[in-house]
Design a protein around this motif. Structure first.
Motif, PDB file in Angstrom:
ATOM      1  N   VAL A 146       2.653 -11.152   1.324  1.00 44.99           N
ATOM      2  CA  VAL A 146       2.195 -12.373   0.637  1.00 44.99           C
ATOM      3  C   VAL A 146       2.680 -12.371  -0.850  1.00 44.99           C
ATOM      4  N   TRP A 147       2.683 -11.048  -1.332  1.00 38.83           N
ATOM      5  CA  TRP A 147       3.220 -11.304  -2.757  1.00 38.83           C
ATOM      6  C   TRP A 147       4.712 -11.703  -2.720  1.00 38.83           C
ATOM      7  N   ILE A 148       5.450 -11.068  -1.753  1.00 40.09           N
ATOM      8  CA  ILE A 148       7.054 -11.345  -1.786  1.00 40.09           C
ATOM      9  C   ILE A 148       7.040 -12.933  -1.472  1.00 40.09           C
ATOM     10  N   SER A 149       6.334 -13.368  -1.009  1.00 37.51           N
ATOM     11  CA  SER A 149       6.545 -14.764  -0.556  1.00 37.51           C
ATOM     12  C   SER A 149       6.236 -15.849  -1.858  1.00 37.51           C
ATOM     13  N   ILE A 150       5.790 -15.298  -2.871  1.00 33.00           N
ATOM     14  CA  ILE A 150       5.731 -16.017  -4.246  1.00 33.00           C
ATOM     15  C   ILE A 150       6.853 -16.205  -4.903  1.00 33.00           C
ATOM     16  N   PRO A 151       7.820 -15.191  -5.256  1.00 32.31           N
ATOM     17  CA  PRO A 151       9.027 -15.487  -5.838  1.00 32.31           C
ATOM     18  C   PRO A 151       9.872 -16.366  -4.779  1.00 32.31           C
ATOM     19  N   PHE A 152       9.977 -16.002  -3.516  1.00 31.45           N
ATOM     20  CA  PHE A 152      10.618 -16.681  -2.417  1.00 31.45           C
ATOM     21  C   PHE A 152      10.518 -18.055  -2.337  1.00 31.45           C
ATOM     22  N   CYS A 153       9.055 -18.377  -2.341  1.00 33.11           N
ATOM     23  CA  CYS A 153       8.822 -19.827  -2.409  1.00 33.11           C
ATOM     24  C   CYS A 153       9.201 -20.615  -3.638  1.00 33.11           C
ATOM     25  N   THR A 154       8.968 -19.887  -4.571  1.00 31.85           N
ATOM     26  CA  THR A 154       9.185 -20.580  -5.933  1.00 31.85           C
ATOM     27  C   THR A 154      10.811 -20.803  -5.978  1.00 31.85           C
ATOM     28  N   MET A 155      11.710 -19.862  -5.662  1.00 34.23           N
ATOM     29  CA  MET A 155      13.188 -20.003  -5.531  1.00 34.23           C
ATOM     30  C   MET A 155      13.563 -21.334  -4.717  1.00 34.23           C
ATOM     31  N   TYR A 156      12.780 -21.394  -3.344  1.00 34.86           N
ATOM     32  CA  TYR A 156      13.107 -22.258  -2.533  1.00 34.86           C
ATOM     33  C   TYR A 156      12.613 -23.670  -3.170  1.00 34.86           C
ATOM     34  N   SER A 157      11.528 -23.646  -3.786  1.00 37.57           N
ATOM     35  CA  SER A 157      11.234 -25.136  -4.464  1.00 37.57           C
ATOM     36  C   SER A 157      12.194 -25.416  -5.487  1.00 37.57           C
ATOM     37  N   ILE A 158      12.466 -24.660  -6.236  1.00 41.35           N
ATOM     38  CA  ILE A 158      13.587 -24.849  -7.121  1.00 41.35           C
ATOM     39  C   ILE A 158      14.821 -25.296  -6.342  1.00 41.35           C
ATOM     40  N   THR A 159      15.270 -24.633  -5.284  1.00 43.89           N
ATOM     41  CA  THR A 159      16.493 -25.172  -4.592  1.00 43.89           C
ATOM     42  C   THR A 159      16.285 -26.562  -4.159  1.00 43.89           C
ATOM     43  N   ILE A 160      15.265 -26.909  -3.382  1.00 43.52           N
ATOM     44  CA  ILE A 160      15.163 -28.184  -2.763  1.00 43.52           C
ATOM     45  C   ILE A 160      14.948 -29.218  -4.060  1.00 43.52           C
ATOM     46  N   LEU A 161      14.492 -28.838  -5.105  1.00 36.41           N
ATOM     47  CA  LEU A 161      14.331 -30.083  -6.232  1.00 36.41           C
ATOM     48  C   LEU A 161      15.757 -30.126  -6.649  1.00 36.41           C
ATOM     49  N   GLY A 162      16.130 -29.266  -7.284  1.00 39.54           N
ATOM     50  CA  GLY A 162      17.639 -29.108  -8.028  1.00 39.54           C
ATOM     51  C   GLY A 162      18.605 -29.897  -7.218  1.00 39.54           C
ATOM     52  N   ASN A 163      18.826 -29.500  -5.850  1.00 42.96           N
ATOM     53  CA  ASN A 163      20.122 -30.141  -5.064  1.00 42.96           C
ATOM     54  C   ASN A 163      19.670 -31.511  -4.803  1.00 42.96           C
ATOM     55  N   SER A 164      18.367 -31.787  -4.544  1.00 48.07           N
ATOM     56  CA  SER A 164      17.915 -33.155  -4.255  1.00 48.07           C
ATOM     57  C   SER A 164      18.059 -34.037  -5.473  1.00 48.07           C
ATOM     58  N   VAL A 165      18.017 -33.416  -6.671  1.00 46.58           N
ATOM     59  CA  VAL A 165      18.270 -34.377  -7.778  1.00 46.58           C
ATOM     60  C   VAL A 165      19.748 -34.703  -8.069  1.00 46.58           C
ATOM     61  N   ILE A 166      20.617 -33.664  -7.663  1.00 46.28           N
ATOM     62  CA  ILE A 166      22.002 -33.883  -7.731  1.00 46.28           C
ATOM     63  C   ILE A 166      22.753 -34.793  -6.872  1.00 46.28           C
ATOM     64  N   LEU A 167      22.002 -34.656  -5.410  1.00 42.95           N
ATOM     65  CA  LEU A 167      22.386 -35.496  -4.364  1.00 42.95           C
ATOM     66  C   LEU A 167      21.933 -37.142  -5.044  1.00 42.95           C
ATOM     67  N   PHE A 168      20.740 -36.982  -5.332  1.00 46.17           N
ATOM     68  CA  PHE A 168      20.333 -38.444  -5.705  1.00 46.17           C
ATOM     69  C   PHE A 168      21.268 -39.028  -7.059  1.00 46.17           C
ATOM     70  N   MET A 169      21.512 -38.364  -7.978  1.00 46.86           N
ATOM     71  CA  MET A 169      22.321 -38.631  -9.176  1.00 46.86           C
ATOM     72  C   MET A 169      23.607 -39.308  -8.805  1.00 46.86           C
ATOM     73  N   VAL A 170      24.406 -38.308  -7.952  1.00 37.23           N
ATOM     74  CA  VAL A 170      25.744 -38.815  -7.599  1.00 37.23           C
ATOM     75  C   VAL A 170      25.828 -39.928  -6.812  1.00 37.23           C
ATOM     76  N   THR A 171      24.676 -40.171  -5.698  1.00 38.35           N
ATOM     77  CA  THR A 171      24.719 -41.360  -5.108  1.00 38.35           C
ATOM     78  C   THR A 171      24.243 -42.637  -5.762  1.00 38.35           C
ATOM     79  N   ARG A 172      23.571 -42.386  -7.003  1.00 39.42           N
ATOM     80  CA  ARG A 172      23.010 -43.670  -7.815  1.00 39.42           C
ATOM     81  C   ARG A 172      23.942 -44.070  -8.795  1.00 39.42           C
ATOM     82  N   ASP A 173      24.512 -42.976  -9.567  1.00 40.99           N
ATOM     83  CA  ASP A 173      25.024 -43.402 -10.674  1.00 40.99           C
ATOM     84  C   ASP A 173      26.866 -43.429 -10.291  1.00 40.99           C
ATOM     85  N   LEU A 174      27.257 -44.676 -10.406  1.00 38.51           N
ATOM     86  CA  LEU A 174      28.693 -44.952 -10.272  1.00 38.51           C
ATOM     87  C   LEU A 174      29.653 -44.261 -11.200  1.00 38.51           C
TER      88      LEU A 174
END
Length: 315
Positions: A28-56
């Motif tokens: 349970v304790w190990i899951s906290i940093p793992f989940c945090t890193m996964y959340s940052i991964t999803i957010l950061g990479n999704s933002v990059i995909l969105f920006m590249v798609t949106r910005d000519l």
């Protein structure tokens, strides 16, 4: 082992993932940093995909490769982290045999693709610095599409033998995998047959293919450094080399953990099992999380696009 004491898992319906053996009470304790890193991964990479798609203004070879890297990072982490977290939180250890092979395939395929993308990005940096006037004519959208297709096909075809070879082995020892995901060698070790072909092919893919990629990256940067040192002014040399820093940081963040993990898993027999599993998880968690941060901090065009996105949303 006598036949009466041997359980036959020739076609196991499920495998059992133990998580991190020896640290079950800390899951349970190990899951906290793992989940945090996964959340940052999803957010950061999704933002990059969105920006590249949106910005000519981001519709160029460098950002096409970066968006492909972001997508690959999402596949790499999502193929393992949700199941891993379900083990930590809900003790959901069972995984279907076919789902295990599918997870193994996408994990290895995305890792192979990521390595190929770094080669493509190194080639883009080489052309941009060594042949700046010909960059647009060399790396056209058609050429970039071909490179991306080659990266995908190479990863998909080279990793295809993994699940096919794994499926053909009889499993008569156990269906318990002492790992957080269906790592190839951890599954193969459960087979009660001569699995040398899987071992040799795994070694080939784990070392030879990334070795070739690193070789081509090294050649690209040798030419890049040669071109940089030929520049007359120190400021120009520093500025030009600065455009490569994010790429070099991403390369180191990817290759060092994966090579170290492969070496410790195959040759570190005296290392505790939980250390093996932790190191194996490291390259699934850290590089996909760091890549959008590295490029976001080092790439002014991405910063500008993100600022425009935030200000537009705020008005």
């Amino acid at each position: 082992m006598s036949a009466s004491n041997m359980t036959n898992f020739t076609n196991p319906s499920t495998f059992i993932l133990l998580g991190i053996p020896g640290l079950e009470t800390a899951h349970v304790w190990i899951s906290i940093p793992f989940c945090t890193m996964y959340s940052i991964t999803i957010l950061g990479n999704s933002v990059i995909l969105f920006m590249v798609t949106r910005d000519l203004s981001l519709h160029g070879p460098m950002y096409y490769f970066l968006s492909m890297l972001a997508f690959t990072d999402l596949v790499l982490s999502t193929s393992t982290l949700p199941k891993m977290l379900s083990i930590f939180w809900f003790n959901s250890r069972e995984i279907d045999f076919n789902a295990c092979l599918t997870q193994m395939y996408f994990l290895r395929c995305s890792s192979m693709m990521e390595s190929g993308i770094f080669v493509a990005m190194a080639f883009d940096r080489y052309v941009a610095i060594c042949h700046p006037l010909r960059h647009c004519t060399i790396l056209t959208n058609h050429v970039v599409a071909k490179i991306c297709l080659a990266v995908v096909l190479r990863g998909g075809m080279l990793v295809l033998p993994y699940p096919f070879l794994t499926r053909r082995w009889p499993y008569c020892r156990s269906n318990i995998i002492p790992h957080t995901y269906c790592e190839h060698m951890a599954v193969v070790k459960l087979a009660c047959a001569d699995t040398r072909i899987s071992n040799y092919y795994g070694l080939f893919v784990a070392f030879i293919v990334p070795g070739v990629d690193v070789f081509f990256i090294a050649i690209s940067y040798t030419e890049i450094l040669r071109a940089i040192f030929c520049l007359p002014k120190k400021d120009a040399r520093i500025k030009t080399f600065g455009t490569c820093i994010s790429h070099l940081c991403a390369i180191l963040a990817f290759y060092i953990p994966i090579i170290f993990s492969s070496l410790t898993y195959r040759f570190g027999q005296n290392i505790a099992l939980w250390v093996h599993v932790f190191i194996a998880n490291f390259y699934l968690l850290v590089p996909p999380m760091l890549n959008p941060i590295i490029y976001g901090v080092r790439t002014k065009q991405l910063q500008k696009s993100l600022f425009q996105l935030v200000t537009c949303k705020g008005t």
